[in-house]
Design a protein around this motif. Structure first.
Motif, PDB file in Angstrom:
ATOM      1  N   ALA A  55     -16.967 -18.456   5.817  1.00 10.47           N
ATOM      2  CA  ALA A  55     -17.150 -17.050   6.195  1.00 10.47           C
ATOM      3  C   ALA A  55     -18.469 -16.531   5.646  1.00 10.47           C
ATOM      4  N   ILE A  56     -19.221 -15.841   6.483  1.00 16.03           N
ATOM      5  CA  ILE A  56     -20.434 -15.135   6.057  1.00 16.03           C
ATOM      6  C   ILE A  56     -20.075 -13.655   5.933  1.00 16.03           C
ATOM      7  N   ILE A  57     -20.446 -13.048   4.809  1.00 16.62           N
ATOM      8  CA  ILE A  57     -20.212 -11.613   4.605  1.00 16.62           C
ATOM      9  C   ILE A  57     -21.545 -10.976   4.240  1.00 16.62           C
TER      10      ILE A  57
ATOM     11  N   GLY B 283     -18.652  -2.779  -3.245  1.00 13.14           N
ATOM     12  CA  GLY B 283     -17.840  -2.067  -2.253  1.00 13.14           C
ATOM     13  C   GLY B 283     -17.000  -2.976  -1.372  1.00 13.14           C
ATOM     14  N   ILE B 284     -16.974  -2.662  -0.090  1.00 16.30           N
ATOM     15  CA  ILE B 284     -16.133  -3.393   0.867  1.00 16.30           C
ATOM     16  C   ILE B 284     -16.552  -4.858   0.963  1.00 16.30           C
ATOM     17  N   GLY B 285     -17.860  -5.132   0.891  1.00 11.86           N
ATOM     18  CA  GLY B 285     -18.342  -6.508   0.993  1.00 11.86           C
ATOM     19  C   GLY B 285     -17.822  -7.394  -0.125  1.00 11.86           C
ATOM     20  N   ARG B 286     -17.929  -6.892  -1.346  1.00 14.75           N
ATOM     21  CA  ARG B 286     -17.448  -7.668  -2.499  1.00 14.75           C
ATOM     22  C   ARG B 286     -15.923  -7.823  -2.444  1.00 14.75           C
ATOM     23  N   ALA B 287     -15.216  -6.741  -2.125  1.00 14.54           N
ATOM     24  CA  ALA B 287     -13.750  -6.815  -2.051  1.00 14.54           C
ATOM     25  C   ALA B 287     -13.311  -7.811  -0.979  1.00 14.54           C
ATOM     26  N   THR B 288     -14.041  -7.866   0.127  1.00 14.27           N
ATOM     27  CA  THR B 288     -13.705  -8.807   1.205  1.00 14.27           C
ATOM     28  C   THR B 288     -13.972 -10.243   0.767  1.00 14.27           C
ATOM     29  N   ALA B 289     -15.076 -10.452   0.048  1.00 15.70           N
ATOM     30  CA  ALA B 289     -15.363 -11.789  -0.482  1.00 15.70           C
ATOM     31  C   ALA B 289     -14.227 -12.256  -1.384  1.00 15.70           C
TER      32      ALA B 289
ATOM     33  N   VAL C 228     -17.080 -18.825   1.011  1.00 18.20           N
ATOM     34  CA  VAL C 228     -17.793 -17.593   1.361  1.00 18.20           C
ATOM     35  C   VAL C 228     -19.284 -17.711   1.081  1.00 18.20           C
ATOM     36  N   ALA C 229     -20.074 -17.450   2.112  1.00 10.74           N
ATOM     37  CA  ALA C 229     -21.521 -17.284   1.961  1.00 10.74           C
ATOM     38  C   ALA C 229     -21.776 -15.782   1.937  1.00 10.74           C
ATOM     39  N   GLY C 230     -22.174 -15.265   0.791  1.00 14.65           N
ATOM     40  CA  GLY C 230     -22.432 -13.837   0.659  1.00 14.65           C
ATOM     41  C   GLY C 230     -23.904 -13.545   0.837  1.00 14.65           C
TER      42      GLY C 230
ATOM     43  N   VAL D 251     -16.228 -17.365  10.400  1.00 11.73           N
ATOM     44  CA  VAL D 251     -16.064 -15.910  10.262  1.00 11.73           C
ATOM     45  C   VAL D 251     -17.409 -15.280   9.935  1.00 11.73           C
ATOM     46  N   LEU D 252     -17.703 -14.157  10.565  1.00 12.05           N
ATOM     47  CA  LEU D 252     -18.828 -13.313  10.174  1.00 12.05           C
ATOM     48  C   LEU D 252     -18.291 -11.905   9.966  1.00 12.05           C
ATOM     49  N   VAL D 253     -18.516 -11.360   8.770  1.00  9.78           N
ATOM     50  CA  VAL D 253     -18.150  -9.966   8.503  1.00  9.78           C
ATOM     51  C   VAL D 253     -19.447  -9.166   8.396  1.00  9.78           C
ATOM     52  N   ASN D 254     -19.746  -8.422   9.457  1.00  6.51           N
ATOM     53  CA  ASN D 254     -20.932  -7.561   9.474  1.00  6.51           C
ATOM     54  C   ASN D 254     -20.585  -6.276   8.723  1.00  6.51           C
ATOM     55  N   ASN D 255     -20.796  -6.304   7.407  1.00  4.39           N
ATOM     56  CA  ASN D 255     -20.385  -5.180   6.560  1.00  4.39           C
ATOM     57  C   ASN D 255     -21.563  -4.326   6.090  1.00  4.39           C
ATOM     58  N   ALA D 256     -22.745  -4.926   5.924  1.00  2.00           N
ATOM     59  CA  ALA D 256     -23.881  -4.196   5.354  1.00  2.00           C
ATOM     60  C   ALA D 256     -24.155  -2.925   6.144  1.00  2.00           C
ATOM     61  N   GLY D 257     -24.302  -1.817   5.431  1.00  3.95           N
ATOM     62  CA  GLY D 257     -24.590  -0.557   6.108  1.00  3.95           C
ATOM     63  C   GLY D 257     -25.055   0.488   5.121  1.00  3.95           C
TER      64      GLY D 257
END
Length: 230
Positions: free
Chosen positions: A8-10, A16-22, A32-34, A78-84
């Motif tokens: 999974a790439i996050i 925030g949400i990115g770290r919690a998802t990792a 996980v690739a952060g 998986v790709l989680v496009n979280n950065a915002g």
């Protein structure tokens, strides 16, 4: 999808949400690739790999993707496009730089990352892209016009994308949280959880829920609100 052993790439992984998802995906056995401009503080795990990346720069995204596949193998599941980011204020008092910074991160960066992973996901006929939007993508608010515009764009992009890649076995979910207690917009989280805000872990749990849905099911859109209104 069974997340054990999946890559999974996050993006925006440092907090925030990115770290919690990792953390949530690692707990499920994922690799996980952060991706982020800064590494998360005090965060070490044998299956966590931080890759420095500014998603606003297309070349950075291409390098980060190449580094990810070199280190973790060709398959990305998986790709989680979280950065915002969110810059708020009245339109006639808004700087062009702040406007562009939001679109470059929230919209253009999300496009670069999605385009990077799609060919492999389509080839393997398996993949799931999670786009973290916002309830700001469902209704306008004063002094949030720029931010709302980016999140409306993410929602429209997600809606189009899921219809486009569905035949290749790739799933797309647009997550739209309301108020979350994070460092968003420079605000520091309180010492005690705010009952009128969700926690980053709540959003991460919803992301895991969407990812773990049976392969025959796609949760295309998910709106989330605090139970207790202000």
């Amino acid at each position: 999808m069974d997340l054990s052993g999946k890559v999974a790439i996050i993006t925006g992984v440092s907090k925030g949400i990115g770290r919690a998802t990792a953390e949530a995906l690692l707990a499920k056995g994922a690799i996980v690739a952060g991706w982020g401009r800064t590494a998360p503080d005090d965060f070490k795990h044998p299956r966590f790999h931080f890759i420095k990346c500014d998603i606003r720069k297309e070349a950075d995204v291409q390098k980060a993707y190449a580094a990810t596949t070199k280190e973790l193998g060709q398959q990305v599941h998986v790709l989680v496009n979280n950065a915002g980011i969110g810059n708020f204020g009245p339109i006639d008092g808004f700087s062009s730089d702040d406007w562009h910074a939001m679109f470059d991160t929230n919209v253009h960066g999300l496009f670069y990352c999605t385009r990077a992973v799609l060919p492999q996901m389509k080839q393997q006929k398996e993949g799931h892209i999670i786009n973290v939007a916002s309830l700001a993508g469902t209704a306008g608010s004063p002094n949030l016009a720029g931010y709302c515009a980016t999140k409306y764009a993410v929602r429209g992009f997600s809606d189009s994308l899921f219809k486009e890649v569905r035949p290749q076995g790739v799933r797309v979910t647009c997550i739209m949280p309301g108020s979350v207690e994070t460092n968003f917009n420079g605000a520091e989280p309180g010492q005690k959880p705010d009952p009128h805000k969700m926690q980053p872990e709540d959003i991460a749990a919803a992301i895991v829920h969407a990812l773990e849905a049976p392969q025959s099911t796609m949760i295309s859109e998910l709106q989330m609100r605090p139970t207790l209104p202000k």
